[in-house]
Scaffold this motif. Sequence first.
Motif, PDB file in Angstrom:
ATOM      1  N   SER A  14      -2.056 -22.647  10.713  1.00 51.59           N
ATOM      2  CA  SER A  14      -2.974 -21.606  10.289  1.00 51.59           C
ATOM      3  C   SER A  14      -4.394 -22.133  10.132  1.00 51.59           C
ATOM      4  N   ALA A  15      -5.336 -21.386  10.654  1.00 53.42           N
ATOM      5  CA  ALA A  15      -6.748 -21.753  10.513  1.00 53.42           C
ATOM      6  C   ALA A  15      -7.200 -21.405   9.098  1.00 53.42           C
ATOM      7  N   THR A  16      -8.078 -22.227   8.548  1.00 51.77           N
ATOM      8  CA  THR A  16      -8.611 -21.926   7.234  1.00 51.77           C
ATOM      9  C   THR A  16      -9.663 -20.844   7.383  1.00 51.77           C
ATOM     10  N   PRO A  17      -9.949 -20.098   6.314  1.00 53.00           N
ATOM     11  CA  PRO A  17     -10.941 -19.036   6.416  1.00 53.00           C
ATOM     12  C   PRO A  17     -12.310 -19.527   6.885  1.00 53.00           C
ATOM     13  N   GLU A  18     -12.653 -20.789   6.597  1.00 48.05           N
ATOM     14  CA  GLU A  18     -13.953 -21.311   6.985  1.00 48.05           C
ATOM     15  C   GLU A  18     -13.995 -21.744   8.449  1.00 48.05           C
ATOM     16  N   SER A  19     -12.829 -22.024   9.035  1.00 50.24           N
ATOM     17  CA  SER A  19     -12.817 -22.522  10.405  1.00 50.24           C
ATOM     18  C   SER A  19     -12.826 -21.362  11.395  1.00 50.24           C
ATOM     19  N   ARG A  20     -13.396 -21.649  12.548  1.00 49.26           N
ATOM     20  CA  ARG A  20     -13.391 -20.672  13.632  1.00 49.26           C
ATOM     21  C   ARG A  20     -12.709 -21.327  14.815  1.00 49.26           C
ATOM     22  N   VAL A  21     -11.852 -20.553  15.475  1.00 53.03           N
ATOM     23  CA  VAL A  21     -11.044 -21.086  16.557  1.00 53.03           C
ATOM     24  C   VAL A  21     -11.215 -20.221  17.791  1.00 53.03           C
TER      25      VAL A  21
END
Length: 116
Positions: free
Chosen positions: A2-9
């Motif tokens: 799962s990506a963290t809310p701060e990360s963009r993928v």
Amino acid sequence: MSATPESRVLVLHLAGPGHEPFPDLAMAMRVAGNAAAELPDVEIEILVQGPSVGQLIGDKAIAEVPEPSVSVYACGNSLRSAGIDPSALPSGVKVIPAAVAHIAHRQFDGAAYLRV
């Protein structure tokens, strides 16, 4: 996963018959490099699925991933279908069980998706 809310993928999905004139791994790597240059704060995933997994080994295989923000994933189901042992993949290529589930999870987490 799962990506963290701060990360963009950004997920770049390479799937297809694995031969010309369809996109190949080299093109996907160029697209990823271009994206990394323009989107320095974005994690980029190249997800290889279907017969295209054959490009991960042999002459067209990648020696290394060109950008630290780029990760390469291979679909485990596709590897099995193609008769490719995951140990034959270049170091750094990660194997995920199923491309469809990986893409779904990434999109549920807000990732951008492009099929290349």
